[in-house]
Design a protein around this motif. Structure first.
Motif, PDB file in Angstrom:
ATOM      1  N   ALA A  44      -6.015  -5.108  -4.857  1.00 49.34           N
ATOM      2  CA  ALA A  44      -6.544  -4.928  -6.214  1.00 49.34           C
ATOM      3  C   ALA A  44      -7.311  -3.615  -6.313  1.00 49.34           C
ATOM      4  O   ALA A  44      -7.162  -2.872  -7.293  1.00 49.34           O
ATOM      5  CB  ALA A  44      -7.446  -6.099  -6.577  1.00 49.34           C
ATOM      6  N   PHE A  45      -8.105  -3.302  -5.296  1.00 51.57           N
ATOM      7  CA  PHE A  45      -8.878  -2.060  -5.305  1.00 51.57           C
ATOM      8  C   PHE A  45      -7.951  -0.837  -5.317  1.00 51.57           C
ATOM      9  O   PHE A  45      -8.128   0.091  -6.114  1.00 51.57           O
ATOM     10  CB  PHE A  45      -9.796  -2.009  -4.077  1.00 51.57           C
ATOM     11  N   VAL A  46      -6.949  -0.845  -4.436  1.00 48.89           N
ATOM     12  CA  VAL A  46      -6.030   0.291  -4.350  1.00 48.89           C
ATOM     13  C   VAL A  46      -5.241   0.439  -5.654  1.00 48.89           C
ATOM     14  O   VAL A  46      -5.039   1.546  -6.163  1.00 48.89           O
ATOM     15  CB  VAL A  46      -5.074   0.128  -3.144  1.00 48.89           C
ATOM     16  N   LEU A  99       0.842  -1.205   0.000  1.00 52.44           N
ATOM     17  CA  LEU A  99       0.000   0.000   0.000  1.00 52.44           C
ATOM     18  C   LEU A  99       0.877   1.254   0.000  1.00 52.44           C
ATOM     19  O   LEU A  99       0.621   2.201  -0.758  1.00 52.44           O
ATOM     20  CB  LEU A  99      -0.924   0.002   1.226  1.00 52.44           C
ATOM     21  N   VAL A 100       1.905   1.263   0.848  1.00 50.37           N
ATOM     22  CA  VAL A 100       2.820   2.410   0.896  1.00 50.37           C
ATOM     23  C   VAL A 100       3.485   2.603  -0.462  1.00 50.37           C
ATOM     24  O   VAL A 100       3.589   3.722  -0.982  1.00 50.37           O
ATOM     25  CB  VAL A 100       3.874   2.221   2.012  1.00 50.37           C
ATOM     26  N   ASP A 101       3.924   1.504  -1.061  1.00 46.94           N
ATOM     27  CA  ASP A 101       4.593   1.572  -2.361  1.00 46.94           C
ATOM     28  C   ASP A 101       3.658   2.119  -3.431  1.00 46.94           C
ATOM     29  O   ASP A 101       4.046   2.954  -4.263  1.00 46.94           O
ATOM     30  CB  ASP A 101       5.089   0.173  -2.750  1.00 46.94           C
ATOM     31  N   ALA A 111       2.116   6.799  -6.840  1.00 45.49           N
ATOM     32  CA  ALA A 111       1.076   7.707  -7.327  1.00 45.49           C
ATOM     33  C   ALA A 111       1.372   9.167  -6.976  1.00 45.49           C
ATOM     34  O   ALA A 111       1.097  10.065  -7.764  1.00 45.49           O
ATOM     35  CB  ALA A 111      -0.281   7.301  -6.761  1.00 45.49           C
ATOM     36  N   TYR A 112       1.936   9.416  -5.795  1.00 50.66           N
ATOM     37  CA  TYR A 112       2.074  10.778  -5.309  1.00 50.66           C
ATOM     38  C   TYR A 112       3.517  11.259  -5.163  1.00 50.66           C
ATOM     39  O   TYR A 112       3.744  12.438  -4.961  1.00 50.66           O
ATOM     40  CB  TYR A 112       1.343  10.928  -3.965  1.00 50.66           C
ATOM     41  N   ALA A 113       4.484  10.392  -5.234  1.00 50.26           N
ATOM     42  CA  ALA A 113       5.895  10.794  -5.126  1.00 50.26           C
ATOM     43  C   ALA A 113       6.713   9.872  -6.018  1.00 50.26           C
ATOM     44  O   ALA A 113       7.554   9.120  -5.541  1.00 50.26           O
ATOM     45  CB  ALA A 113       6.370  10.724  -3.677  1.00 50.26           C
ATOM     46  N   TYR A 114       6.472   9.982  -7.328  1.00 54.29           N
ATOM     47  CA  TYR A 114       7.058   9.015  -8.262  1.00 54.29           C
ATOM     48  C   TYR A 114       8.581   9.096  -8.277  1.00 54.29           C
ATOM     49  O   TYR A 114       9.253   8.069  -8.330  1.00 54.29           O
ATOM     50  CB  TYR A 114       6.504   9.273  -9.671  1.00 54.29           C
ATOM     51  N   ALA A 128      -7.490   1.906  -8.296  1.00 51.41           N
ATOM     52  CA  ALA A 128      -7.835   3.303  -7.995  1.00 51.41           C
ATOM     53  C   ALA A 128      -6.670   4.246  -8.297  1.00 51.41           C
ATOM     54  O   ALA A 128      -6.877   5.374  -8.750  1.00 51.41           O
ATOM     55  CB  ALA A 128      -8.242   3.430  -6.526  1.00 51.41           C
ATOM     56  N   LEU A 129      -5.452   3.799  -8.051  1.00 53.64           N
ATOM     57  CA  LEU A 129      -4.280   4.668  -8.235  1.00 53.64           C
ATOM     58  C   LEU A 129      -3.635   4.507  -9.611  1.00 53.64           C
ATOM     59  O   LEU A 129      -2.716   5.258  -9.943  1.00 53.64           O
ATOM     60  CB  LEU A 129      -3.237   4.370  -7.156  1.00 53.64           C
ATOM     61  N   ALA A 130      -4.088   3.534 -10.399  1.00 51.85           N
ATOM     62  CA  ALA A 130      -3.456   3.258 -11.702  1.00 51.85           C
ATOM     63  C   ALA A 130      -3.406   4.475 -12.633  1.00 51.85           C
ATOM     64  O   ALA A 130      -2.349   4.738 -13.227  1.00 51.85           O
ATOM     65  CB  ALA A 130      -4.152   2.081 -12.385  1.00 51.85           C
ATOM     66  N   PRO A 131      -4.489   5.253 -12.814  1.00 50.25           N
ATOM     67  CA  PRO A 131      -4.401   6.403 -13.734  1.00 50.25           C
ATOM     68  C   PRO A 131      -3.313   7.396 -13.331  1.00 50.25           C
ATOM     69  O   PRO A 131      -2.554   7.895 -14.175  1.00 50.25           O
ATOM     70  CB  PRO A 131      -5.793   7.047 -13.638  1.00 50.25           C
ATOM     71  N   ARG A 132      -3.211   7.685 -12.052  1.00 42.97           N
ATOM     72  CA  ARG A 132      -2.214   8.627 -11.564  1.00 42.97           C
ATOM     73  C   ARG A 132      -0.800   8.076 -11.775  1.00 42.97           C
ATOM     74  O   ARG A 132       0.110   8.810 -12.178  1.00 42.97           O
ATOM     75  CB  ARG A 132      -2.461   8.873 -10.076  1.00 42.97           C
ATOM     76  N   GLN A 133      -0.619   6.780 -11.506  1.00 42.08           N
ATOM     77  CA  GLN A 133       0.700   6.164 -11.676  1.00 42.08           C
ATOM     78  C   GLN A 133       1.105   6.167 -13.152  1.00 42.08           C
ATOM     79  O   GLN A 133       2.264   6.429 -13.479  1.00 42.08           O
ATOM     80  CB  GLN A 133       0.675   4.732 -11.133  1.00 42.08           C
TER      81      GLN A 133
END
Lengths: 202, 223
Positions: free
Chosen positions: B25-27, A83-85, A90-93, B30-35
């Motif tokens: 899987a949910f997380v 989760l941290v990774d 997402a926020y600190a690439y 949810a974060l895939a577009p931003r990544q």
């Protein structure tokens, strides 16, 4: 504040520091302490992982079968680390790319599983959470101290901003190498045991 | 309930695994577009660094939107080529469409399969063309971006002067090996430049006098 809670919070910072006293989690302290920024992110990550893992394991402590408790602890720790990774990606690439595999290696950090096994499985959720956060903070404190000297003397900068390099300082390449992290850690242990004489072995 | 029975243990571990998998899987979704947006911006910043617009560290301080808009303003054409260099597709510049490292890896597999390749090429308005490369390294894959460009000044014409006399009088030091043909020079080491908004002057080409004995030595291009 309850004296026991106070001791739970303060003990891992100084007297029971996981790196200098328990000698746990040494490997990542060599790898991620080249720069202050990386060390701070790593410290924050370990604080979150250790605290949340301890909290979850403490909440589940009465339901976990004894035979698979290590596996369940591992699953919980792995969940927190991933989760941290994901949030870092997402926020600190940029930071995530710098730290690369060392975020994932928090799963193998002995501090996390050690505190779950030694404290969280036999204590209530709130003290377990505080114990996890405090141990993470103790680990993070040492990381930041080591990174401070390594970046300042090795690159002449702090958080990427020129400090000594602006004064014409010639960077010391030896400080950037991993063995220097061990040497600095040894000096910290030396200073701590000189101050807290009850830690000295007889 | 007996927490140490076999049935309880199996059910408990199954439930924990399914729950953890569902959360991850949910997380991840949810974060895939931003990544993906971060990865795209980072790839574009590397392409722009290879195209000598600015250093990588300068792009790191910019946001994703700034990098994408700079790319859209400065790219002239982005297209796909096969192994023979023939164009077989285009990349939409308006959407800043690029091929990331994952896409390059797929092309690597296409080489083994023998299927047609679609390799990206990016040409910018400053005359620089960037070609991504991807291949096997020692411990894992290695990838990078090679730029090709026309030289900023053509060599002095020698139709009337003797070549030896010209070489004796002066030698132009270009930012790449002079043994390469004048129409294209390959450089993989971009020099540091400020962003175009600061209006920095282009680097001056040094001329130095050479003696007869030194004119045959390989050039050591200043960087």
């Amino acid at each position: 504040m309850d004296a026991k809670l106070k001791e739970t919070i303060l003990n891992p910072i100084f007297k029971g520091n996981p790196i200098t006293v328990l000698v746990l989690g040494i490997c990542s302290s060599l790898a991620v302490t080249v720069e202050m920024k990386g060390a701070c992110v790593m410290a924050l990550s370990v604080i979150l992982v250790t605290g949340l893992s301890s909290l979850v394991c403490s909440l589940l402590r009465k339901t976990i079968p004894n035979r698979v408790r290590i596996i369940i602890q591992l699953v919980v720790v792995a969940l927190m680390v991933i989760l941290v990774d994901q949030f870092l990606k997402a926020y600190a690439y940029g930071i995530d790319k710098q730290l690369s595999v060392y975020i994932g290696l928090i799963i193998t950090n002995c501090i996390v599983m050690g505190r779950i096994e030694a404290f969280a499985l036999s204590n209530k959720p709130l003290p377990s959470l505080l114990d996890g956060l405090a141990n993470g903070a103790g680990y993070g404190l040492i990381l930041i101290v080591v990174a401070f000297f390594r970046e300042l003397l090795g690159s002449g900068t702090l958080f990427g901003l020129p400090v000594l390099s602006a004064l014409g300082y010639t960077n010391n390449g030896l400080v950037i190498l991993p063995p220097m992290a061990l040497i600095i850690l040894g000096c910290i242990v030396w200073i701590q045991r000189a101050i807290q004489k009850d830690l000295q072995e007889k | 309930m007996n927490t140490n029975s076999n049935l309880y243990t199996v059910i408990y571990t199954s439930v924990v695994c399914v729950l953890v998998a569902a959360i991850l899987a949910f997380v991840s979704q949810a974060l895939a577009p931003r990544q993906e947006a971060n990865e795209k911006a980072e790839t574009i910043s590397q392409i722009l660094t290879a195209a000598r617009f600015a250093d990588k560290s300068e792009w790191d301080s910019k946001g994703n939107d700034a990098i994408l808009s700079f790319y859209k303003e400065n790219v002239e054409k982005a297209w796909l080529v096969n192994a023979q260099g023939e164009e077989n597709g285009t990349l939409d510049i308006s959407k800043a469409e690029i091929v990331t490292v994952a896409g390059l890896k797929k092309q690597n597999y296409a080489i083994k399969d023998g299927s047609e390749l679609s390799l990206p090429v990016y040409r910018f308005k400053n005359g620089i063309t960037v070609v991504p490369i991807y291949g096997a390294g020692l411990w894992g894959p290695v990838w990078g971006y090679i730029k090709t460009s026309r030289p900023s000044r053509a060599p002095i014409s020698t139709t009337k002067a003797r070549p030896r006399a010209w070489a004796e009088r002066s030698r132009t030091i270009l930012p790449s090996a002079p043994s390469l043909p004048a129409t294209s020079r390959i450089s993989t080491a971009p020099t540091a430049r400020s962003l175009p908004s600061s209006k920095a002057a282009p680097p001056k080409i040094k001329r130095e006098k050479m003696s007869r004995t030194t004119r045959l030595t390989p050039s050591l291009a200043p960087r």
